[in-house]
Design a protein around this motif. Structure first.
Motif, PDB file in Angstrom:
ATOM      1  N   TYR A   1       2.151   4.458   1.258  1.00 57.80           N
ATOM      2  CA  TYR A   1       1.290   6.020   2.002  1.00 57.80           C
ATOM      3  C   TYR A   1       2.708   7.088   2.054  1.00 57.80           C
ATOM      4  O   TYR A   1       3.073   6.968   1.414  1.00 57.80           O
ATOM      5  CB  TYR A   1       2.698   4.855   3.613  1.00 57.80           C
ATOM      6  N   SER A   2       1.749   8.559   2.194  1.00 56.37           N
ATOM      7  CA  SER A   2       1.987   9.337   2.979  1.00 56.37           C
ATOM      8  C   SER A   2       3.020   9.287   3.237  1.00 56.37           C
ATOM      9  O   SER A   2       3.644   8.811   4.649  1.00 56.37           O
ATOM     10  CB  SER A   2       1.203   9.924   2.406  1.00 56.37           C
TER      11      SER A   2
ATOM     12  N   TYR B   1       0.888  -1.290   0.028  1.00 62.75           N
ATOM     13  CA  TYR B   1      -0.397  -0.292  -0.063  1.00 62.75           C
ATOM     14  C   TYR B   1       0.952   1.238   0.405  1.00 62.75           C
ATOM     15  O   TYR B   1       1.905   1.312   1.036  1.00 62.75           O
ATOM     16  CB  TYR B   1      -0.989  -0.125   1.225  1.00 62.75           C
TER      17      TYR B   1
ATOM     18  N   GLU C   1       2.122   8.859   7.369  1.00 66.40           N
ATOM     19  CA  GLU C   1       1.174   7.536   7.670  1.00 66.40           C
ATOM     20  C   GLU C   1       2.158   6.419   7.441  1.00 66.40           C
ATOM     21  O   GLU C   1       1.556   5.898   8.315  1.00 66.40           O
ATOM     22  CB  GLU C   1      -0.024   7.240   6.265  1.00 66.40           C
ATOM     23  N   VAL C   2       3.520   6.778   7.118  1.00 64.41           N
ATOM     24  CA  VAL C   2       4.573   5.505   7.607  1.00 64.41           C
ATOM     25  C   VAL C   2       4.340   5.281   8.280  1.00 64.41           C
ATOM     26  O   VAL C   2       4.471   5.700  10.131  1.00 64.41           O
ATOM     27  CB  VAL C   2       6.027   5.963   6.744  1.00 64.41           C
TER      28      VAL C   2
ATOM     29  N   LEU D   1       7.854  -1.373   7.437  1.00 55.97           N
ATOM     30  CA  LEU D   1       6.932  -1.003   5.697  1.00 55.97           C
ATOM     31  C   LEU D   1       8.329  -2.550   5.399  1.00 55.97           C
ATOM     32  O   LEU D   1       9.227  -2.979   5.387  1.00 55.97           O
ATOM     33  CB  LEU D   1       8.242  -0.057   4.947  1.00 55.97           C
TER      34      LEU D   1
ATOM     35  N   ASN E   1      -1.030  -2.654   4.929  1.00 60.36           N
ATOM     36  CA  ASN E   1      -1.981  -1.837   5.377  1.00 60.36           C
ATOM     37  C   ASN E   1      -3.148  -3.087   6.006  1.00 60.36           C
ATOM     38  O   ASN E   1      -3.986  -2.749   5.248  1.00 60.36           O
ATOM     39  CB  ASN E   1      -2.582  -1.096   4.065  1.00 60.36           C
TER      40      ASN E   1
ATOM     41  N   ASN F   1       6.783   5.029  -1.144  1.00 59.40           N
ATOM     42  CA  ASN F   1       6.588   4.355   1.096  1.00 59.40           C
ATOM     43  C   ASN F   1       5.856   3.367   0.791  1.00 59.40           C
ATOM     44  O   ASN F   1       4.250   2.988   1.157  1.00 59.40           O
ATOM     45  CB  ASN F   1       6.915   5.279   1.950  1.00 59.40           C
ATOM     46  N   TRP F   2       6.490   2.671   0.824  1.00 60.17           N
ATOM     47  CA  TRP F   2       5.190   0.713   0.253  1.00 60.17           C
ATOM     48  C   TRP F   2       5.630  -0.042   1.540  1.00 60.17           C
ATOM     49  O   TRP F   2       6.067  -0.313   1.886  1.00 60.17           O
ATOM     50  CB  TRP F   2       5.292   0.293  -1.203  1.00 60.17           C
TER      51      TRP F   2
ATOM     52  N   GLU G   1      -6.252  -1.262   5.337  1.00 59.42           N
ATOM     53  CA  GLU G   1      -6.617  -1.369   4.087  1.00 59.42           C
ATOM     54  C   GLU G   1      -7.107  -2.938   3.683  1.00 59.42           C
ATOM     55  O   GLU G   1      -8.585  -3.332   2.981  1.00 59.42           O
ATOM     56  CB  GLU G   1      -5.834  -1.429   2.873  1.00 59.42           C
TER      57      GLU G   1
END
Length: 513
Positions: free
Chosen positions: A303-304, A301, A307-308, A312, A325, A321-322, A328
C-alpha cells in the motif's frame, strides 16, 4: 483408371476440407466460450449487464463454487482445509523458521535464456533481495557444498534393528576385487551425473560458489513488490504458451488466453477437460502454483501511505506498508472478473497441495533420516523431530494423489513422461527471466520445490514395490539423491501452498466482516 484416381483425389480433398472446417468450428466454439469479458470491446458491451451471480457477496461469489471434490484426487476441499489449517499449517510455519530451512542458496544473476531482459529489470527498492552475510550463516552452512552426507543419501547399510555384516576369512578370500581405475571412477561419476540430470524436473544452479548467495527467506519474504506491467505479464504468458505439448498453435493463440483486469494470462481451463490425465496434471500444477502466488500477492499487498487500511498484517513501518487486500484478491479470482474461471484456479491450488503432500509421503523414508545439520546440535535435533512430526501426519493421510496410473503404456508413455519433464524444466528456466529480484528468488524456490516433488513422484528413484506403503525395508535397492537445496525447496514449497490455503479462510472472513 485415371477416372478412378481423379475420384479418389477429389474425395481426399473433400475429406481434408471437412476436417479443416470441423477443426475451425471447434476453435471458434472454444474461443467464444473462453474469451474474457475484459477485452476492451467485450467489457464495454457487457458493462451494463447484471452478473450471473446476482447480488451475492464477494465471499459467496469467490467461494461458492470452491467446494466438493478437488477432482483428479479422492479428496474434497473441506477435508483439505481441515487438514491444512488445523495440522499442517501451524507445523510447517514453525518448521520453516528453523535455520536449516530458512537459508536458501541461489544464483539470482543468471542471464535470461529466452530473451534480452535488460529492459525488464525492476528498479523499485522492494524488488531487491538482501543477501545473507557469510558471518551470519549457521556454522554448518558456511562451508557447505549443498550435498547431503552420504548417510543421508541412504545407500542402505544395515537397518537399525539389524546386525552389521562382518565378513569371514572365507568371504574375503572368495570376494570380488572391487577396486577400479581412476579413469573408470571418473567415467562412473559422469554416468551418475548424467542420470541425475535426466531425472531432474528443474534447472539446478551449478555455477561456482562465488556466483551463488545464501538468502535468509524470513528477511526476504514473498510479497507484492510493485513489479507489474508487460514485463511481468510476459513471464506467465511464456510459461503457458511455450509449454503446450505440441498442440496446435492455433489453440494457443492470444484470443484463447484469458486476460483479466490485472492483465495476467491464464489458459482457459475448459480447453483441458478432455486432455489425457498426464497433461491435465501438468497444467493443473502450473495453474495451482500461479493461483498460490497471486494469493500471496493479495495477502501481502504493498500500500501507499495514503492507502493504508486500518488493519495490516505486517504493521506500518518506514520500509513499506503491506497487508491483506480483499479487493486485489477479488480482482484476481472473482468469477465475474475471470469469466467464471477464478474458482477453478483456486481448486487447482488444492490439487497442487495434494500432489506436494504425496511427494513428501513418498520420500518420507529418505526425509526422516536427513540430519538437518547446521552446527547447532540442539536446534538440529528439534528440526529433525519437527520434520518427522509433519511426515507422520502426511503418512496418516488417506486421500493421497495417486501417481501410479500415470505414464503407463509402453514407449508412448515413456516419450510423454520425458516431454512432461522437459516442459517443466523449461518453466524453471523462465524464472531466470523475472525482472524483480525478490520475485525471481521466490519463483526459483517454488519451481524447484515443485520440480523436486515431480522428481520424487516420477523419476522412479523413490518407487517401492507397493506405492501405498511407506516402508524403508521394501525400498532398499533404491539410491535416493536429494541435495540440501532440494529438501529446503520441497518443504518451503509446501509451506507456500499451506499459507495460501490458510489465507483463503482469512479472505472469507474479511469478505463477510
Amino acid at each position: 483408371m485415371e477416372i478412378l484416381e481423379d475420384i479418389l483425389n477429389t474425395f481426399e480433398t473433400m475429406v481434408k476440407l471437412v476436417c479443416s472446417l470441423t477443426f475451425a468450428l471447434i476453435i471458434l466454439s472454444a474461443s467464444i466460450k473462453c474469451q474474457s469479458s475484459f477485452s476492451p470491446f467485450l467489457h464495454a458491451k457487457n458493462a451494463g449487464q447484471p452478473s450471473k451471480y446476482g447480488n451475492k457477496a464477494i465471499s459467496e461469489r469467490c467461494f461458492c463454487e470452491l467446494e466438493g471434490s478437488v477432482n483428479d484426487c479422492e479428496c474434497n476441499v473441506a477435508y483439505v482445509d481441515s487438514l491444512n489449517n488445523n495440522k499442517i499449517f501451524p507445523r510447517i510455519t514453525s518448521l520453516l523458521t528453523k535455520n536449516y530451512f530458512r537459508f536458501y542458496k541461489v544464483h539470482l544473476f543468471k542471464k535470461c535464456p529466452f530473451w534480452d531482459d535488460n529492459e525488464g529489470k525492476c528498479s523499485l527498492k522492494f524488488c531487491a533481495v538482501e543477501e545473507c552475510p557469510a558471518d551470519s550463516l549457521p556454522d554448518g552452512l558456511k562451508h557447505s557444498n549443498d550435498t547431503l552426507k552420504s548417510s543421508n543419501r541412504i545407500f542402505f547399510g544395515p537397518l537399525p534393528n539389524e546386525e552389521p555384516c562382518i565378513p569371514s576369512k572365507e568371504d574375503i578370500l572368495g570376494s570380488i576385487n572391487e577396486t577400479i581405475s581412476k579413469a573408470a571412477s571418473e567415467s562412473i561419476a559422469t554416468w551418475i551425473e548424467y542420470d541425475a540430470k535426466t531425472s531432474s524436473f528443474c534447472v539446478v544452479d551449478e555455477e561456482p560458489p562465488e556466483d551463488q548467495i545464501y538468502v535468509d527467506l524470513i528477511v526476504n519474504p514473498e510479497r507484492y513488490t510493485g513489479y507489474k506491467g508487460p514485463d511481468a505479464h510476459k513471464i506467465w504468458k511464456a510459461i503457458y504458451e511455450e509449454n503446450c505439448f505440441n498442440l496446435s498453435s492455433i489453440i494457443f493463440s492470444d484470443f484463447l488466453f484469458l486476460q483479466s483486469s490485472s492483465c495476467e494470462h491464464f489458459i482457459c481451463s475448459s480447453l483441458f477437460q478432455d486432455m489425457c490425465f498426464e497433461k491435465r496434471v501438468f497444467y493443473r500444477a502450473v495453474s495451482g502454483l500461479h493461483a498460490s502466488i497471486n494469493i500471496h500477492l493479495s495477502l501481502k499487498y504493498l500500500y501507499s501511505a495514503a492507502e493504508v487500511p486500518d488493519v495490516l498484517s505486517d504493521g506500518i513501518n518506514s520500509l513499506g506498508n503491506w497487508g491483506p487486500n480483499l479487493e486485489e484478491f477479488h480482482r484476481r479470482f472473482d468469477p465475474d472478473r475471470t469469466n467464471g474461471h477464478g474458482p477453478q484456479w483456486l481448486r487447482n491450488l488444492y490439487f497442487l497441495y495434494l500432489l506436494q503432500l504425496r511427494a513428501l509421503g513418498k520420500a518420507a523414508p529418505f526425509l526422516e533420516n536427513v540430519d538437518c545439520y547446521t552446527g547447532n546440535a540442539d536446534e538440529d535435533y528439534e528440526t529433525k523431530e519437527a520434520v518427522r512430526d509433519i511426515l507422520n501426519i502426511v503418512k496418516d493421510f488417506e486421500y493421497h494423489f495417486n501417481e501410479s496410473t500415470m505414464f503407463s503404456g509402453g514407449q508412448q508413455a515413456v516419450k510423454l513422461k520425458d516431454e512432461f519433464r522437459l516442459h517443466f524444466l523449461n518453466v524453471s528456466r523462465i524464472m531466470d527471466c523475472v525482472g524483480c529480484q525478490k520475485c525471481r528468488l521466490w519463483g526459483k524456490l517454488q519451481t524447484q520445490g515443485l520440480g523436486t516433488a515431480l522428481k520424487i513422484l516420477f523419476s522412479g528413484d523413490f518407487d517401492s514395490p507397493d506405492p501405498t506403503v511407506f516402508d524403508l525395508r521394501s525400498m532398499r535397492r533404491t539410491h535416493f539423491k536429494l541435495t540440501r537445496n532440494e529438501v529446503v525447496a520441497l518443504f518451503n514449497a509446501l509451506g507456500r501452498l499451506s499459507d495460501s490455503i490458510q489465507a483463503l479462510e482469512m479472505f472469507r472472513k474479511l469478505a463477510v466482516s
